[in-house]
Design a protein around this motif. Structure first.
Motif, PDB file in Angstrom:
ATOM      1  N   ILE A   1      -7.009   4.894   1.866  1.00  0.00           N
ATOM      2  CA  ILE A   1      -7.213   5.687   0.655  1.00  0.00           C
ATOM      3  C   ILE A   1      -5.918   5.831  -0.129  1.00  0.00           C
ATOM      4  N   MET A   2      -4.834   6.171   0.567  1.00  0.00           N
ATOM      5  CA  MET A   2      -3.543   6.371  -0.108  1.00  0.00           C
ATOM      6  C   MET A   2      -3.048   5.084  -0.762  1.00  0.00           C
ATOM      7  N   ALA A   3      -3.165   3.978  -0.045  1.00  0.00           N
ATOM      8  CA  ALA A   3      -2.718   2.705  -0.607  1.00  0.00           C
ATOM      9  C   ALA A   3      -3.546   2.343  -1.840  1.00  0.00           C
ATOM     10  N   TYR A   4      -4.856   2.623  -1.778  1.00  0.00           N
ATOM     11  CA  TYR A   4      -5.720   2.326  -2.922  1.00  0.00           C
ATOM     12  C   TYR A   4      -5.341   3.192  -4.126  1.00  0.00           C
ATOM     13  N   LEU A   5      -5.122   4.486  -3.897  1.00  0.00           N
ATOM     14  CA  LEU A   5      -4.797   5.392  -5.001  1.00  0.00           C
ATOM     15  C   LEU A   5      -3.440   5.063  -5.617  1.00  0.00           C
ATOM     16  N   PHE A   6      -2.419   4.865  -4.776  1.00  0.00           N
ATOM     17  CA  PHE A   6      -1.094   4.534  -5.304  1.00  0.00           C
ATOM     18  C   PHE A   6      -1.134   3.183  -6.029  1.00  0.00           C
TER      19      PHE A   6
ATOM     20  N   LYS B   1      -5.053  -7.897  -5.057  1.00  0.00           N
ATOM     21  CA  LYS B   1      -5.076  -6.530  -5.573  1.00  0.00           C
ATOM     22  C   LYS B   1      -4.123  -5.593  -4.836  1.00  0.00           C
ATOM     23  N   LYS B   2      -3.605  -6.034  -3.693  1.00  0.00           N
ATOM     24  CA  LYS B   2      -2.655  -5.205  -2.935  1.00  0.00           C
ATOM     25  C   LYS B   2      -1.285  -5.266  -3.600  1.00  0.00           C
ATOM     26  N   THR B   3      -0.635  -4.101  -3.712  1.00  0.00           N
ATOM     27  CA  THR B   3       0.678  -4.024  -4.358  1.00  0.00           C
ATOM     28  C   THR B   3       1.686  -3.345  -3.454  1.00  0.00           C
ATOM     29  N   TRP B   4       2.965  -3.600  -3.747  1.00  0.00           N
ATOM     30  CA  TRP B   4       4.030  -2.946  -2.992  1.00  0.00           C
ATOM     31  C   TRP B   4       4.002  -1.430  -3.208  1.00  0.00           C
ATOM     32  N   GLU B   5       3.674  -1.012  -4.410  1.00  0.00           N
ATOM     33  CA  GLU B   5       3.605   0.425  -4.692  1.00  0.00           C
ATOM     34  C   GLU B   5       2.545   1.096  -3.822  1.00  0.00           C
ATOM     35  N   GLY B   6       1.391   0.451  -3.694  1.00  0.00           N
ATOM     36  CA  GLY B   6       0.343   0.995  -2.836  1.00  0.00           C
ATOM     37  C   GLY B   6       0.734   0.973  -1.381  1.00  0.00           C
TER      38      GLY B   6
ATOM     39  N   PHE C   1       2.271   4.312   3.091  1.00  0.00           N
ATOM     40  CA  PHE C   1       3.077   4.574   4.291  1.00  0.00           C
ATOM     41  C   PHE C   1       3.521   6.035   4.349  1.00  0.00           C
ATOM     42  N   PHE C   2       4.132   6.522   3.284  1.00  0.00           N
ATOM     43  CA  PHE C   2       4.635   7.905   3.304  1.00  0.00           C
ATOM     44  C   PHE C   2       3.495   8.924   3.310  1.00  0.00           C
ATOM     45  N   GLY C   3       2.432   8.643   2.573  1.00  0.00           N
ATOM     46  CA  GLY C   3       1.283   9.548   2.586  1.00  0.00           C
ATOM     47  C   GLY C   3       0.648   9.641   3.963  1.00  0.00           C
ATOM     48  N   THR C   4       0.576   8.499   4.663  1.00  0.00           N
ATOM     49  CA  THR C   4      -0.026   8.485   5.998  1.00  0.00           C
ATOM     50  C   THR C   4       0.849   9.211   7.011  1.00  0.00           C
ATOM     51  N   LEU C   5       2.177   9.084   6.889  1.00  0.00           N
ATOM     52  CA  LEU C   5       3.071   9.808   7.799  1.00  0.00           C
ATOM     53  C   LEU C   5       2.840  11.317   7.704  1.00  0.00           C
ATOM     54  N   VAL C   6       2.784  11.822   6.481  1.00  0.00           N
ATOM     55  CA  VAL C   6       2.576  13.268   6.284  1.00  0.00           C
ATOM     56  C   VAL C   6       1.208  13.689   6.807  1.00  0.00           C
ATOM     57  N   PHE C   7       0.189  12.914   6.482  1.00  0.00           N
ATOM     58  CA  PHE C   7      -1.167  13.238   6.921  1.00  0.00           C
ATOM     59  C   PHE C   7      -1.273  13.242   8.443  1.00  0.00           C
ATOM     60  N   GLY C   8      -0.748  12.205   9.103  1.00  0.00           N
ATOM     61  CA  GLY C   8      -0.832  12.115  10.558  1.00  0.00           C
ATOM     62  C   GLY C   8      -0.113  13.265  11.240  1.00  0.00           C
TER      63      GLY C   8
ATOM     64  N   HIS D   1       4.487  11.689  18.599  1.00  0.00           N
ATOM     65  CA  HIS D   1       3.720  10.475  18.860  1.00  0.00           C
ATOM     66  C   HIS D   1       2.917  10.065  17.625  1.00  0.00           C
ATOM     67  N   SER D   2       2.461  11.041  16.854  1.00  0.00           N
ATOM     68  CA  SER D   2       1.675  10.721  15.661  1.00  0.00           C
ATOM     69  C   SER D   2       2.497   9.958  14.627  1.00  0.00           C
ATOM     70  N   VAL D   3       3.815  10.185  14.628  1.00  0.00           N
ATOM     71  CA  VAL D   3       4.688   9.457  13.704  1.00  0.00           C
ATOM     72  C   VAL D   3       4.650   7.959  14.024  1.00  0.00           C
ATOM     73  N   PHE D   4       4.700   7.621  15.314  1.00  0.00           N
ATOM     74  CA  PHE D   4       4.641   6.213  15.715  1.00  0.00           C
ATOM     75  C   PHE D   4       3.264   5.616  15.417  1.00  0.00           C
ATOM     76  N   LEU D   5       2.210   6.396  15.671  1.00  0.00           N
ATOM     77  CA  LEU D   5       0.867   5.917  15.359  1.00  0.00           C
ATOM     78  C   LEU D   5       0.702   5.695  13.856  1.00  0.00           C
ATOM     79  N   SER D   6       1.208   6.629  13.060  1.00  0.00           N
ATOM     80  CA  SER D   6       1.101   6.505  11.598  1.00  0.00           C
ATOM     81  C   SER D   6       1.916   5.330  11.083  1.00  0.00           C
ATOM     82  N   SER D   7       3.085   5.121  11.670  1.00  0.00           N
ATOM     83  CA  SER D   7       3.931   4.003  11.236  1.00  0.00           C
ATOM     84  C   SER D   7       3.237   2.676  11.499  1.00  0.00           C
ATOM     85  N   PHE D   8       2.643   2.548  12.683  1.00  0.00           N
ATOM     86  CA  PHE D   8       1.927   1.309  12.980  1.00  0.00           C
ATOM     87  C   PHE D   8       0.718   1.156  12.063  1.00  0.00           C
ATOM     88  N   GLY D   9      -0.045   2.239  11.900  1.00  0.00           N
ATOM     89  CA  GLY D   9      -1.258   2.169  11.097  1.00  0.00           C
ATOM     90  C   GLY D   9      -0.999   1.811   9.646  1.00  0.00           C
ATOM     91  N   SER D  10       0.163   2.171   9.114  1.00  0.00           N
ATOM     92  CA  SER D  10       0.449   1.911   7.699  1.00  0.00           C
ATOM     93  C   SER D  10       1.307   0.677   7.466  1.00  0.00           C
TER      94      SER D  10
END
Length: 459
Positions: free
Chosen positions: A248-253, A268-273, A278-285, A349-358
């Motif tokens: 969701i975050m990548a799509y919105l950005f 359609k994928k961009t560096w901005e997204g 990445f940063f949005g997912t870290l905070v959310f996780g 641990h969620s930081v590592f999970l979020s980093s991998f996921g994003s």
């Protein structure tokens, strides 16, 4: 003349072409397996990819009422609202499924697995449908049943030992589970060999490999999802939510700020997204980990209670789900004016999970994009308007499930007393008694039990 004709067609050793029929060679040409005559190696060339008949995956199945409500909008904004509405609906459904408990989650994972398998196998069937390969779809579904029997049988033996001990038929199935699984697979293997047809040899082996790679990608990964669930619902919810959030975050950005293309496989994928996601997912996780760590129902391993015949999630939370105080580095102390901070270790641990996921998780989506481009299709199916098929939504989830399972096994999981007890219950009474005496002596040597004389005086 025959030999000269073979040399002219293949340009090689005549012995190597003795077993190749004209129809088989013609079939390979139609698939583009011999390449372009002029040596064009472009990945998007028609010679390199078989023609895929138009399917429902390439048609619009958006509900009429939604099309009417959005008919005045530009296509870009129309797609934005369709994806948004359906995303909210799916997330709401996800919350309802979580509320319904572990059994419902397991059933949903199985349903998603079967639908993903069906979407991939259907693509293979459409690609090679004109060749009328014998028993292809029947054997594909048979192998799916065999592999699921093996994996879910292993799960039952690991987590439902008490139930297995009570039921004699289950004892037999548990004892010879792997032999039965192998025998079932062997029956399918022999059936495949018996259905080989001379003019379709190569195509049949292509599809045999297609089926097995699909099983590896879909069934194995979904089994790991269920294994993560049994470690605690938090290990199921957080990784899945991280991937959803990143998507969701990548799509919105990307929608609002995207300017720089990220990868050719997904234009359609961009560096901005990618960076914003990445940063949005870290905070959310980090926030989600804090919220869920407070509830026993989420942090306790999912176990089966043989007395009530129901799943239970009662336990003393492990250390990673207990609030602890951490001393901040000096640089952060000066910046934040805090010396210590309290949080759950699971948040780290969620930081590592979020980093991998994003950062790595999106490559599952890029892999799926490359697969779809290879067969010139937009989506795996049209199950979800604006999103495509189920596989289009779970391409990153499977990669994330594997990482979570490896992460738990490497950094989290310790000896599991319940599993050890289940193994002990499978032993003969004499073996159980021998282990009891050994353990009793060991605990006395460590001073955890009184010596025999002190125990006799206490009585």
């Amino acid at each position: 003349m025959t030999e000269l004709r073979k040399r002219g067609a293949g340009g090689g050793d005549p012995d190597s072409t003795d077993n190749t029929s004209d129809k088989e060679a013609d079939g390979d040409d139609r698939l583009g397996l011999q390449g372009d005559a002029e040596g064009d190696c472009d990945g998007d060339s028609k010679a390199d990819t078989p023609d895929v008949p138009l399917s429902t995956a390439d048609t619009d199945n958006t509900p009429q009422y939604l099309n009417k409500a959005l008919e005045g909008l530009p296509p870009r904004w129309k797609n934005y609202w369709i994806r948004g509405v359906l995303s909210v609906a799916m997330i709401s459904g996800f919350f309802v499924i979580i509320y319904m408990g572990p059994v419902t989650l397991i059933l949903v994972v199985m349903t998603v697995q079967i639908k993903c398998f069906q979407e991939i196998i259907t693509i293979g069937y459409r690609v090679y449908h004109s060749y009328e390969l014998p028993w292809f779809r029947t054997l594909s579904w048979y192998f799916l049943i065999c592999v699921n029997y093996f994996f879910y049988g292993e799960t039952v033996a690991d987590y439902f030992g008490a139930l297995v001990q009570r039921e004699e038929p289950l004892q037999f199935l548990a004892r010879y589970h792997r032999f039965i699984s192998f025998a079932l697979y062997l029956a399918g293997f022999c059936m495949f060999v018996l259905t080989l047809v001379k003019k379709h040899y190569r195509l049949q082996f292509y599809m045999f490999a297609w089926t097995h790679v699909t099983l590896l990608i879909v069934v194995t990964q979904s089994h790991l999802v269920i294994q993560n669930l049994f470690e605690g619902m938090i290990w199921f919810i957080v990784p899945i939510s991280i991937v959803i959030c990143n998507d969701i975050m990548a799509y919105l950005f990307g929608f609002f700020f995207g300017r720089t293309p990220l990868i050719k496989l997904s234009p359609k994928k961009t560096w901005e997204g990618f960076i914003g996601g990445f940063f949005g997912t870290l905070v959310f996780g980090f926030i989600l980990a804090h919220l869920l760590s407070q509830f026993q129902n989420f942090v306790c391993p999912v176990g089966f209670n043989s007395e009530t015949n129901r799943f239970s999630v009662e336990c003393e939370p492990s250390d990673i789900f207990v609030m602890q105080e951490y001393t901040l580095p000096v640089a952060l102390q000066n910046t934040l004016a805090w010396k210590t901070v309290k949080m759950y270790p699971f948040q780290i641990h969620s930081v590592f999970l979020s980093s991998f996921g994003s950062l790595i998780g999106p490559f599952g989506g890029f892999f799926a994009s490359g697969f779809k481009r290879a067969f010139k299709i937009k989506d795996f199916a049209n199950t979800i308007p604006g999103h495509g098929g189920i596989m289009d939504r779970f391409d990153c989830q499977y990669l994330m499930a594997t990482f979570t399972h490896v992460y738990i096994a490497s950094f989290i999981r310790g000896p599991n007393p319940s599993k050890v007890l289940q193994q002990l219950l499978l032993l003969h009474p004499a073996q159980q008694l021998g282990i009891f005496h050994t353990l009793h002596s060991h605990l006395r040597e460590r001073g955890m039990l009184p010596p025999p004389a002190a125990a006799a005086q206490a009585q």
